[in-house]
Motif scaffolding. Structure first.
Motif, PDB file in Angstrom:
ATOM      1  N   LEU A 142      65.160 -27.873 -11.420  1.00  0.00           N
ATOM      2  CA  LEU A 142      65.446 -28.322 -10.049  1.00  0.00           C
ATOM      3  C   LEU A 142      66.880 -27.968  -9.691  1.00  0.00           C
ATOM      4  N   TRP A 143      67.138 -27.880  -8.384  1.00  0.00           N
ATOM      5  CA  TRP A 143      68.479 -27.604  -7.888  1.00  0.00           C
ATOM      6  C   TRP A 143      69.195 -28.930  -7.665  1.00  0.00           C
ATOM      7  N   HIS A 144      70.304 -29.104  -8.354  1.00  0.00           N
ATOM      8  CA  HIS A 144      71.085 -30.337  -8.243  1.00  0.00           C
ATOM      9  C   HIS A 144      72.265 -30.090  -7.308  1.00  0.00           C
ATOM     10  N   PRO A 145      72.444 -30.897  -6.233  1.00  0.00           N
ATOM     11  CA  PRO A 145      73.540 -30.662  -5.284  1.00  0.00           C
ATOM     12  C   PRO A 145      74.909 -30.949  -5.882  1.00  0.00           C
ATOM     13  N   VAL A 146      75.863 -30.094  -5.556  1.00  0.00           N
ATOM     14  CA  VAL A 146      77.256 -30.254  -5.992  1.00  0.00           C
ATOM     15  C   VAL A 146      78.126 -30.147  -4.743  1.00  0.00           C
ATOM     16  N   ASN A 147      78.867 -31.199  -4.413  1.00  0.00           N
ATOM     17  CA  ASN A 147      79.683 -31.239  -3.203  1.00  0.00           C
ATOM     18  C   ASN A 147      81.144 -30.986  -3.534  1.00  0.00           C
ATOM     19  N   LEU A 148      81.710 -29.945  -2.910  1.00  0.00           N
ATOM     20  CA  LEU A 148      83.113 -29.583  -3.111  1.00  0.00           C
ATOM     21  C   LEU A 148      83.769 -29.393  -1.745  1.00  0.00           C
ATOM     22  N   THR A 149      85.089 -29.267  -1.740  1.00  0.00           N
ATOM     23  CA  THR A 149      85.816 -29.091  -0.473  1.00  0.00           C
ATOM     24  C   THR A 149      86.798 -27.931  -0.578  1.00  0.00           C
ATOM     25  N   CYS A 150      87.086 -27.330   0.570  1.00  0.00           N
ATOM     26  CA  CYS A 150      88.145 -26.320   0.671  1.00  0.00           C
ATOM     27  C   CYS A 150      88.854 -26.496   2.006  1.00  0.00           C
ATOM     28  N   GLY A 179      71.290 -17.809 -17.421  1.00  0.00           N
ATOM     29  CA  GLY A 179      72.225 -18.066 -16.323  1.00  0.00           C
ATOM     30  C   GLY A 179      72.316 -16.938 -15.316  1.00  0.00           C
ATOM     31  N   SER A 180      71.484 -15.911 -15.459  1.00  0.00           N
ATOM     32  CA  SER A 180      71.542 -14.763 -14.544  1.00  0.00           C
ATOM     33  C   SER A 180      70.540 -14.938 -13.411  1.00  0.00           C
ATOM     34  N   TYR A 181      70.775 -15.927 -12.557  1.00  0.00           N
ATOM     35  CA  TYR A 181      69.870 -16.170 -11.451  1.00  0.00           C
ATOM     36  C   TYR A 181      70.653 -16.254 -10.145  1.00  0.00           C
ATOM     37  N   SER A 182      69.940 -16.120  -9.062  1.00  0.00           N
ATOM     38  CA  SER A 182      70.544 -16.144  -7.733  1.00  0.00           C
ATOM     39  C   SER A 182      70.626 -17.584  -7.238  1.00  0.00           C
ATOM     40  N   TYR A 183      71.820 -17.982  -6.840  1.00  0.00           N
ATOM     41  CA  TYR A 183      72.013 -19.341  -6.336  1.00  0.00           C
ATOM     42  C   TYR A 183      71.657 -19.426  -4.852  1.00  0.00           C
ATOM     43  N   PRO A 184      71.194 -20.586  -4.391  1.00  0.00           N
ATOM     44  CA  PRO A 184      71.033 -20.780  -2.946  1.00  0.00           C
ATOM     45  C   PRO A 184      72.380 -20.659  -2.247  1.00  0.00           C
ATOM     46  N   GLY A 185      72.367 -20.284  -0.996  1.00  0.00           N
ATOM     47  CA  GLY A 185      73.604 -20.141  -0.247  1.00  0.00           C
ATOM     48  C   GLY A 185      74.313 -21.471  -0.057  1.00  0.00           C
ATOM     49  N   PRO A 186      75.633 -21.440   0.062  1.00  0.00           N
ATOM     50  CA  PRO A 186      76.388 -22.680   0.307  1.00  0.00           C
ATOM     51  C   PRO A 186      76.056 -23.255   1.677  1.00  0.00           C
ATOM     52  N   ILE A 187      76.167 -24.575   1.783  1.00  0.00           N
ATOM     53  CA  ILE A 187      75.854 -25.265   3.031  1.00  0.00           C
ATOM     54  C   ILE A 187      77.060 -26.106   3.439  1.00  0.00           C
ATOM     55  N   ILE A 188      77.573 -25.883   4.630  1.00  0.00           N
ATOM     56  CA  ILE A 188      78.658 -26.718   5.149  1.00  0.00           C
ATOM     57  C   ILE A 188      78.039 -28.023   5.647  1.00  0.00           C
ATOM     58  N   THR A 189      78.513 -29.148   5.123  1.00  0.00           N
ATOM     59  CA  THR A 189      77.966 -30.438   5.517  1.00  0.00           C
ATOM     60  C   THR A 189      78.908 -31.251   6.390  1.00  0.00           C
ATOM     61  N   LYS A 234      73.307 -26.468  -8.304  1.00  0.00           N
ATOM     62  CA  LYS A 234      73.313 -26.085  -9.711  1.00  0.00           C
ATOM     63  C   LYS A 234      71.905 -26.240 -10.288  1.00  0.00           C
ATOM     64  N   LEU A 235      71.459 -25.240 -11.029  1.00  0.00           N
ATOM     65  CA  LEU A 235      70.129 -25.284 -11.629  1.00  0.00           C
ATOM     66  C   LEU A 235      70.176 -26.106 -12.919  1.00  0.00           C
ATOM     67  N   VAL A 236      69.383 -27.159 -12.957  1.00  0.00           N
ATOM     68  CA  VAL A 236      69.310 -28.010 -14.144  1.00  0.00           C
ATOM     69  C   VAL A 236      67.851 -28.157 -14.549  1.00  0.00           C
ATOM     70  N   VAL A 237      67.634 -28.451 -15.821  1.00  0.00           N
ATOM     71  CA  VAL A 237      66.287 -28.650 -16.349  1.00  0.00           C
ATOM     72  C   VAL A 237      66.186 -30.078 -16.853  1.00  0.00           C
ATOM     73  N   GLN A 238      65.239 -30.837 -16.284  1.00  0.00           N
ATOM     74  CA  GLN A 238      65.018 -32.222 -16.683  1.00  0.00           C
ATOM     75  C   GLN A 238      63.544 -32.422 -17.003  1.00  0.00           C
ATOM     76  N   ASP A 239      63.262 -32.946 -18.157  1.00  0.00           N
ATOM     77  CA  ASP A 239      61.885 -33.192 -18.596  1.00  0.00           C
ATOM     78  C   ASP A 239      61.042 -31.930 -18.505  1.00  0.00           C
ATOM     79  N   GLY A 240      61.659 -30.807 -18.849  1.00  0.00           N
ATOM     80  CA  GLY A 240      60.941 -29.553 -18.856  1.00  0.00           C
ATOM     81  C   GLY A 240      60.722 -28.945 -17.492  1.00  0.00           C
ATOM     82  N   GLN A 241      61.304 -29.534 -16.441  1.00  0.00           N
ATOM     83  CA  GLN A 241      61.151 -29.020 -15.079  1.00  0.00           C
ATOM     84  C   GLN A 241      62.510 -28.619 -14.516  1.00  0.00           C
TER      85      GLN A 241
END
Length: 283
Positions: free
Chosen positions: A226-234, A156-166, A217-224
């Motif tokens: 990928l970055w999974h999008p998570v949408n939140l609000t503030c 879990g010690s990895y750098s996340y992509p920057g947040p994106i305002i949508t 969020k970094l997830v592993v599916q079928d051994g691969q």
């Protein structure tokens, strides 16, 4: 000319994903601290907008807001644009050199297996390319905050992509206090896009607005991986005050600057003696 105001949206991406909310994981700043903004460095920023109007009540100048999202605990956005690609190529070259050195040695049994496992970890893991994660989020290696490749995704010690305002919406938009939109930009720190808005400064009051922010969020599916999008609000807000437009020099209303009458010079004047004497006498 419209005034420019920057609002920094700093997100603790790792904790926000773990908590499932941006509450307590978002820190907002603007450059109006000395002009009335409250809640600097918290999720409850109230941005002060000091508007002005003419004598007839019309808006004298508008305010332009620019939102800049950044990630806390990630690789700084100011590193060179191709930094991740350069690190990926460098680790590939290092792994190939180690494989060549290993191949040149006689078979060493368990030692060989250990060295191959070390090479595998040093190569790291590439992100799977998908339709939703194309572009900068795909086919890159996972790095930590120091720029080293991550061989074990379970840490879990990895750098996340920057947040994106949508999206930016809410009361301030519904009441037509501000008009937000996403614009293209040559600034690669923001990936060529940023959110901006003009504000009607002639309508004093407090108005809330909501930002929809996409994290990954970094997830592993079928051994691969990928970055999974998570949408939140503030939510944040604007506090607009207004006052008559004044001359910055005289503090009076707008108009011609008062120019005092000056007496002719009394010394060093290149005119006739008569003019000089007259100037001295009226001195």
């Amino acid at each position: 000319m419209p005034q420019q105001l920057a609002i920094i949206v700093l997100v603790d991406v790792g904790n926000a994903i773990a908590d499932g909310t941006l509450d307590g994981n978002t820190y907002l700043f603007d450059n109006m601290k000395l002009h009335g903004s409250d809640g600097q460095g918290t999720g409850g920023l109230v941005t002060a907008i000091n508007g002005a109007y003419w004598a007839d009540g019309s808006q004298a100048s508008e305010q332009v807001l620019n939102w800049l999202p950044y990630s806390l605990g990630s690789i700084p956005p100011t590193v060179p644009r191709g930094y991740q690609s350069d690190r990926a190529r460098q680790t590939d070259r290092e792994a190939l050199a180690e494989l060549d050195a290993l191949a040149a040695r006689p078979a060493a049994g368990a030692d060989t297996a250990g060295r191959l496992d070390k090479i595998r970890k040093s190569v790291g893991t590439r992100i799977k390319t998908t339709r939703r994660t194309s572009g900068r989020l795909s086919n890159e290696k996972v790095l930590d905050v120091t720029g080293e490749v991550v061989g074990d995704l379970g840490t879990g010690s990895y750098s996340y992509p920057g947040p994106i305002i949508t999206d930016i919406y809410g009361e301030a938009v519904d009441e037509k206090i501000m008009y937000p939109a996403e614009y293209g930009s040559p600034d690669m720190v923001t990936d060529g896009w940023y959110w901006s808005a003009t504000v009607d400064t002639s309508r004093p009051g407090s108005y809330a607005y909501t930002m929809r922010i996409q994290l990954h969020k970094l997830v592993v599916q079928d051994g691969q991986a990928l970055w999974h999008p998570v949408n939140l609000t503030c939510t944040s807000s604007l506090r607009i005050t207004s006052e008559p437009k004044r001359n910055a020099f005289t503090k009076a209303g707008m108009g011609y600057l008062p120019v005092p009458m000056h007496a002719p010079p009394t010394e060093g004047y290149a005119g006739t003696d008569a003019v000089t004497e007259s100037a001295r006498s009226t001195g």
